[in-house]
Design a protein around this motif. Structure first.
Motif, mmCIF file in Angstrom:
data_model
loop_
_atom_site.group_PDB
_atom_site.id
_atom_site.type_symbol
_atom_site.label_atom_id
_atom_site.label_comp_id
_atom_site.label_asym_id
_atom_site.label_seq_id
_atom_site.Cartn_x
_atom_site.Cartn_y
_atom_site.Cartn_z
ATOM 1 N N PHE A 57 66.101 51.122 14.255
ATOM 2 C CA PHE A 57 65.415 52.375 14.575
ATOM 3 C C PHE A 57 63.927 52.227 14.880
ATOM 4 O O PHE A 57 63.316 53.153 15.384
ATOM 5 N N VAL A 58 63.333 51.087 14.540
ATOM 6 C CA VAL A 58 61.906 50.908 14.842
ATOM 7 C C VAL A 58 61.735 49.920 15.995
ATOM 8 O O VAL A 58 61.294 50.286 17.076
ATOM 9 N N PHE A 59 62.132 48.658 15.776
ATOM 10 C CA PHE A 59 61.947 47.655 16.834
ATOM 11 C C PHE A 59 62.992 47.789 17.931
ATOM 12 O O PHE A 59 62.697 47.586 19.103
ATOM 13 N N LEU B 180 65.242 48.915 9.973
ATOM 14 C CA LEU B 180 63.963 48.596 10.619
ATOM 15 C C LEU B 180 64.178 48.131 12.058
ATOM 16 O O LEU B 180 63.537 48.628 12.990
ATOM 17 N N PHE B 181 65.107 47.187 12.233
ATOM 18 C CA PHE B 181 65.340 46.652 13.574
ATOM 19 C C PHE B 181 66.052 47.657 14.476
ATOM 20 O O PHE B 181 65.768 47.730 15.665
ATOM 21 N N SER C 10 64.360 50.224 19.323
ATOM 22 C CA SER C 10 64.094 51.226 20.356
ATOM 23 C C SER C 10 63.179 50.686 21.451
ATOM 24 O O SER C 10 63.118 51.233 22.545
ATOM 25 N N ALA C 11 62.454 49.603 21.149
ATOM 26 C CA ALA C 11 61.566 49.014 22.159
ATOM 27 C C ALA C 11 62.146 47.733 22.758
ATOM 28 O O ALA C 11 61.492 47.070 23.555
ATOM 29 N N MET C 12 63.378 47.392 22.361
ATOM 30 C CA MET C 12 64.015 46.195 22.915
ATOM 31 C C MET C 12 64.456 46.460 24.355
ATOM 32 O O MET C 12 64.668 47.607 24.743
ATOM 33 N N GLU C 13 64.626 45.372 25.103
ATOM 34 C CA GLU C 13 65.003 45.522 26.509
ATOM 35 C C GLU C 13 66.409 46.096 26.675
ATOM 36 O O GLU C 13 66.719 46.699 27.675
ATOM 37 N N PHE D 205 66.402 33.506 12.057
ATOM 38 C CA PHE D 205 65.638 34.138 13.134
ATOM 39 C C PHE D 205 65.631 33.341 14.433
ATOM 40 O O PHE D 205 65.600 33.924 15.509
ATOM 41 N N PHE E 190 69.150 38.255 16.205
ATOM 42 C CA PHE E 190 68.357 39.472 16.420
ATOM 43 C C PHE E 190 68.032 39.753 17.882
ATOM 44 O O PHE E 190 67.953 40.903 18.282
ATOM 45 N N VAL E 191 67.783 38.697 18.632
ATOM 46 C CA VAL E 191 67.477 38.875 20.063
ATOM 47 C C VAL E 191 68.144 37.769 20.877
ATOM 48 O O VAL E 191 68.382 36.678 20.354
ATOM 49 N N PRO E 192 68.430 38.032 22.162
ATOM 50 C CA PRO E 192 68.965 36.959 23.011
ATOM 51 C C PRO E 192 67.925 35.849 23.177
ATOM 52 O O PRO E 192 66.729 36.081 22.997
#
Lengths: 256, 263
Positions: free
Chosen positions: B41-43, B38-39, B45-48, B181, B186-188
């Motif tokens: 291939f879905v989200f 999910l992260f 792809s829109a990450m910075e 989380f 998952f993200v910086p």
């Protein structure tokens, strides 16, 4: 006969609504998960996601429509659960021994689901407003949003009725909602479909959630809705009619 | 029977129990795989970060999140043993209290190893790669397992305190999901609001994840240098956090086991 049906449905809906008022935890738990997802995406992940929307537009404005659909998907699992417990407790057999319109017992559950989901959605929208959600949508836009969500709730509720009638365990009566909860994640609800890889993008663009989300988002943003609204309504009405007819067939088999 | 033999026998019992119940491994792997897909291939792809860079960034986070989630099995296992009267049997045997809890933590370490192998294979299929040598890679996996082992002891203590597997499962999720989380898993942290960013930077999960990323060579090119001590020396911080948790919770869990029959 019609009056008979309306009165019976109203009475049985009142009974079902009493169950909800006596255990409001169902509404609280329905709203809790979408709110948690909203907090996670807005405050933790949202800062790293590029939605391609115009600058200055908050991520919460982008994602709220998807969250509302998740709220509905979570809410209808309780409909399946309530219907299943009613069937197992033998209350339906009692109803059938009375001069009550047969389908009113089902419609009571459906209308209860509609009321419960309206409350859950209102709670989620309230929290979204506290988190910074803003819209310039007119009263007409809000009515359109409410209408689309109502049709969506009815469509999924009849799917829940099928699960409630045909399940052999409580788990079976509720597990059907998991794919429905998951569906908004593979749609335009959280990120634009343009950014997704080929097969995922194709799926996201051709599943029911994407046009519904796009329509709600455009209505909130006062943008022209285009064809999305008709595709969204076609999906909702299609699912509603298909699920309703299937549920009625299963119900007739169950009670005979 | 020596302490080592006792520990071996009890660990073997727990491993057999887990292997005869393969849904533990299936469930432990299925959710992280779904998250990863999910992260990525879905989200993702829109990450910075661009897609492939994010996939490399993500997988270590998924591994750490899985270690967090599977750590609850230790507490649940002990709570189940308590509920079924197994603990009373152990107490009637010449078994040192620490051995019962250690055996449970050890067997879960073996299960974690299996889960890590499965997730690594999924990661490789998704395009994730280890960009460093075998020694650094082994150290990365070692740090993950050390952290998982430390968390198992935390879970063991909670499991012996709560004594209800259902309650433990719910309580754990309330604690572990924010831990997973609100971190760099998952993200910086740059995009987070100030209070969350501070929490994320001092979160032990962030130190472990950043440390493992360094050891695997999965640090993004444009990653800013953190001015927070645990993220400046993440490998050391990850080891220190893990040892600190062990130092606190090994005695606490052992004492809880000794005292649990009194209640």
């Amino acid at each position: 006969m019609t009056t008979h049906f309306v009165v019976d449905t109203a009475t049985l809906t009142g009974r079902s609504l009493k169950h909800i008022t006596r255990s409001p935890d169902t509404i609280i738990t329905t709203a809790f998960m979408p709110i948690a997802i909203m907090l996670l995406f807005v405050y933790v992940l949202g800062g790293a996601i590029e939605t391609g929307s115009e600058t200055g537009r908050a991520y919460i404005d982008y994602m709220l429509p998807g969250i509302l659909l998740i709220t509905v998907a979570m809410g209808i699992s309780y409909t399946g659960y309530r219907l299943f417990t009613d069937l197992r407790s033998g209350i339906f057999d009692r109803f059938h021994s009375m001069p009550i319109s047969r389908s009113s017992a089902l419609w009571a559950h459906v209308l209860t689901s509609l009321v419960a989901n309206v409350i859950s959605v209102a709670i989620v929208v309230g929290v979204a407003l506290l988190m910074g959600f803003r819209t310039g949508a007119s009263l007409l836009d809000w009515l359109a949003v409410a209408g689309i969500l109502a049709v969506f709730v009815l469509a999924l509720t009849w799917v829940a009725v099928i699960a409630g009638l045909s399940a052999s365990s409580i788990e079976g009566a509720t597990v059907f909602s998991y794919p429905l909860i998951f569906l908004p994640f593979i749609s335009s609800a959280f990120v634009p479909t343009e950014s997704m890889p080929g097969p995922v993008r194709w799926f996201a663009e051709h599943q029911p959630v994407t046009p519904i989300v796009n329509t709600l988002r455009d209505l909130f943003a006062q943008q022209p809705v285009g064809d999305d609204i008709w595709v969204a309504l076609a999906w909702c009405v299609g699912i509603l009619v298909g699920a309703y007819l299937t549920a009625i067939v299963i119900y007739r088999r169950t009670i005979t | 029977m020596t302490s080592v033999n006792t520990l071996g026998a009890l660990t073997h019992r727990n491993i057999l129990k887990s292997l005869r119940n393969p849904d533990i491994v299936v469930f432990a792997t299925a959710a992280p795989v779904a998250f990863a897909l999910l992260f990525a291939f879905v989200f993702g792809s829109a990450m910075e970060m661009n897609g492939s860079a994010y996939r490399e960034y993500l997988l270590v986070g998924i591994l750490a999140q899985t270690m967090l989630m599977t750590s609850t099995n230790t507490g649940i296992g002990l709570a189940m043993d308590n509920k079924q009267g197994m603990m009373d049997r152990f107490r009637s045997l010449p078994v040192r209290p620490v051995a019962v809890v250690t055996a449970r933590a050890n067997s879960d370490l073996v299960m974690n190893l299996i889960v890590i192998v499965l997730l690594t294979l999924v990661g490789l299929a998704m395009g994730w790669r280890i960009r460093t040598g075998p020694l650094e890679a082994a150290a990365g996996f070692g740090l993950l397992l050390l952290f998982a082992y430390a968390l198992s002891w935390v879970s063991a203590w909670i499991g012996l305190k709560v004594r209800s597997p259902e309650v433990l499962s719910n309580v754990s999720m309330l604690i572990l999901l924010p831990l997973a989380f609100i971190s760099t898993a998952f993200v910086p942290t740059e995009g987070m609001p100030a209070p969350l960013r501070i929490a994320a930077e001092w979160n032990p999960v962030s130190a472990v994840v950043t440390g493992v990323r360094e050891l695997f060579g999965n640090v993004p090119d444009a990653a800013p240098i953190s001015n927070v001590l645990p993220l400046q020396y993440p490998v050391i911080a990850g080891v220190v956090w893990s040892l600190l948790l062990l130092l606190i919770f090994v005695p606490l869990a052992t004492r809880s086991y000794v005292n649990s029959h009194i209640r």
